[in-house]
Write an enzyme that holds these catalytic residues in place. Structure first.
Site, mmCIF file in Angstrom:
data_model
loop_
_atom_site.group_PDB
_atom_site.id
_atom_site.type_symbol
_atom_site.label_atom_id
_atom_site.label_comp_id
_atom_site.label_asym_id
_atom_site.label_seq_id
_atom_site.Cartn_x
_atom_site.Cartn_y
_atom_site.Cartn_z
ATOM 1 N N LYS A 1 0.803 -1.219 0.000
ATOM 2 C CA LYS A 1 0.000 0.000 0.000
ATOM 3 C C LYS A 1 0.840 1.275 0.000
ATOM 4 C CE LYS A 1 -4.156 -2.051 2.001
ATOM 5 N NZ LYS A 1 -5.226 -1.919 3.014
ATOM 6 N N ASP B 1 -10.198 2.470 2.129
ATOM 7 C CA ASP B 1 -10.270 1.690 3.369
ATOM 8 C C ASP B 1 -11.003 2.442 4.472
ATOM 9 O OD1 ASP B 1 -9.045 -0.670 2.574
ATOM 10 O OD2 ASP B 1 -7.030 0.028 3.092
#
Length: 283
Positions: free
Chosen positions: A67, A103
């Protein structure tokens, strides 16, 4: 006309539920897409994304351990990805990859819409300062929490996340040695692997962290969340929630970025919940 390609990229990634979730969204909306998995070692991430693009890749989800590295490879970043410093969604543009992070919004949607949580004014403890924590922290602040305390085993990473968030009045970096002195919380979120290899009885966390009607979330789902949630239940937590709902909701946000349509999440969530029955557990 070729069907656009999408994938989830990680290492390892074969266990991911993302292809199944996006297949359900595709069927529901009638939007054709080819969504698979792409396993890339950290040293091969840039090359893997370039090959994927050459093969028709139009977008991707990014999971562990890429990420942060994926953010560095993007030609541009959405505001929430810029703020968090990590990326979980890639969109291919004419000039390169645009990075975003769904997220945090996925977690907030699960907590507020599915579990009827009111996050405003809550005192929150976030355990962890890695990619998952970076992804959810900005959205928690945007949802109106009163205070965010961050603890992590590596103290420099705790400080780095707090500095990146840039809200010293609400964001408080603390360390594991401080846990006994932090008082109690309305919401505790585990963004680490703490408790994932235990039954919850030997976690290095004091029960004093949990106040009356405290809710506890583990961003993992299924068996991986059992240990941490068992500790929370034994310590008197009011409601226990795992990360399955967040997984589905962040996927829906990614789908909308790619296709301009926000799918309904209830059917696939309920289907997956039946197979991974940890979820939200009352006392």
């Amino acid at each position: 006309m070729s069907v656009p390609r999408f994938a989830v990229i990680g290492h390892p990634v074969s266990h991911s539920l993302s292809p199944r979730i996006h297949a359900a969204f595709s069927h529901q909306t009638g939007i054709a897409m080819d969504y698979g998995t792409l396993d890339a070692a950290p040293t091969d991430l840039a090359a893997a994304l370039e090959r994927f693009h050459r093969d028709g890749g139009a977008g991707a989800n990014v999971t562990m351990p890429h990420k942060r590295a994926a953010a560095a490879l993007c030609e541009s970043l959405a505001d929430r990805a810029e703020r968090s410093g990590v990326v979980n969604t890639l969109v291919r543009t004419a000039t390169g990859w645009r990075g975003d992070n769904t997220d945090g919004l996925g977690l907030v949607r699960d907590l507020t819409d599915r579990h009827s949580q009111d996050l405003r004014g809550r005192r929150v403890l976030l355990i962890g300062a890695g990619g998952a924590a970076h992804g959810v922290a900005p959205a928690l602040l945007d949802a109106g929490i009163a205070d965010l305390f961050i603890v992590n085993r590596t103290e420099s990473r705790t400080d780095a996340l707090a500095d990146a968030l840039g809200e010293p009045a609400r964001v408080h970096p603390r360390y594991f040695r401080d846990l006994d002195t932090l008082g109690s919380f309305d919401l505790i979120i585990n963004a680490t692997s703490i408790g994932h290899d235990a039954d919850g009885s030997e976690l290095p966390l004091p029960g004093s962290l949990i106040r009356r009607r405290c809710d506890v979330v583990d961003l993992a789902y299924g068996e991986a969340a059992i240990g941490f949630l068992a500790w929370a239940r034994a310590s008197g937590a009011d409601r226990l929630i795992d990360g399955l709902g967040m997984l589905v909701e962040q996927a829906a946000e990614s789908f909308e970025l790619w296709h301009g349509v926000h799918p309904d999440t209830d059917a696939i969530h309920d289907e997956l919940r039946a197979e991974h029955p940890i979820g939200s557990i009352g006392r």
